[in-house]
Write an enzyme that holds these catalytic residues in place. Structure first.
Site, short mmCIF file in Angstrom:
data_model
loop_
_atom_site.label_atom_id
_atom_site.label_comp_id
_atom_site.label_asym_id
_atom_site.label_seq_id
_atom_site.Cartn_x
_atom_site.Cartn_y
_atom_site.Cartn_z
N SER A 35 0.85 -1.19 0.00
CA SER A 35 0.00 0.00 0.00
C SER A 35 0.88 1.24 0.00
CB SER A 35 -0.90 0.03 1.25
OG SER A 35 -1.57 1.27 1.37
N TYR A 85 -1.55 0.12 10.71
CA TYR A 85 -1.80 -0.34 9.33
C TYR A 85 -0.64 0.08 8.42
CZ TYR A 85 -3.52 -0.72 4.61
OH TYR A 85 -3.62 -1.03 3.27
#
Length: 250
Positions: free
Chosen positions: A134, A147
């Site tokens: 990501s 995250y």
């Protein structure tokens, strides 16, 4: 090719499975939700092989992989897609159990399945590991805390795999998507608040799972001597923000 896609029951995983099946490849799709995998098999046919297990369960993962026919235990491609984000609170207001769930899925699960499958790929001197990272692993934002840290791990783990696998024909790529709609990502992040999840993509022409699937398929179609270390993908509507500055009250 024989391809395993983790987290195939939704989002990127489903789109990636479809893309490979459409090209005539065999896909082993993993996920926790058997009913979702069964529905995907009904759609895609016998070239899609559902394999239901929880990637955070080390023994369960090993048992599931061992249950595959011997002919399917050596893969051409492993797409480590399973992952999630929970919450957008700042670190001081976060829930440790949710942090642990992200670590267990995004880090431990990815390492576990990679370590179980890698020896046979090395023995065959053939294979491709594609990790779905990501942009959050590169660019911090408030509420991204654990995250983002897990996705930074995915990026560095991918690079270190490349270092370990020098001298073999194996390839490794980290694909790093930015803002993408059409997945369950924000619904999970906001704990089932669908309206809040939809607002993330309001009035934005975001990237879609099919865009990432096309990139993953393209990677596997490159010549064997070509390794793409990482691909960062954002929608045209997304770019970089200035660094935050907290000014003192005058």
């Amino acid at each position: 090719m024989q391809v395993m896609v983790t987290g195939a029951s939704a989002g990127f995983g489903t789109a990636i499975a479809r893309a490979f099946i459409e090209k005539g490849h065999t896909v082993i799709g993993t996920g926790r939700r058997q009913e979702k995998l069964d529905a995907l098999q009904a759609e895609l046919g016998d070239n899609f092989i559902p394999l239901s297990f929880d990637i955070t369960d080390v023994k369960g993962t090993e048992q599931a992989l061992q249950s595959l026919p011997e002919a399917l235990q050596t893969l051409d491609v492993l797409v480590n897609n399973a992952g999630l984000a929970i919450g957008l609170e700042t670190a001081d207001k976060s829930d440790m159990s949710e942090w642990q769930q992200m670590i267990d899925t995004n880090i431990t699960g990815l390492c576990n399945i990679t370590q179980l499958l890698l020896p046979k790929m090395v023995a065959a001197n053939s294979g491709y590991i594609i990790n779905i990272g990501s942009t959050a692993g590169t660019y911090p934002y408030a509420g991204g805390n654990v995250y983002g840290a897990t996705k930074a791990f995915v990026r560095q783990f991918s690079l270190n795999l490349r270092a370990d696998l020098i001298g073999t024909a194996l390839r490794v790529t980290n694909v790093e998507p930015g803002l993408c709609e059409g997945t369950e990502f924000s619904n999970v992040r906001f704990r089932g608040d669908d309206e809040r999840a939809q607002n993330v993509y309001k009035d934005v022409d975001a990237i879609r799972p099919e865009d990432i699937a096309n990139i993953v398929l393209w990677l596997t179609e490159q010549p064997k001597h070509v390794n793409i270390n990482a691909i960062e993908v954002m929608p045209t509507a997304q770019s970089f923000a200035p660094l935050h500055v907290q000014r003192q009250a005058s």
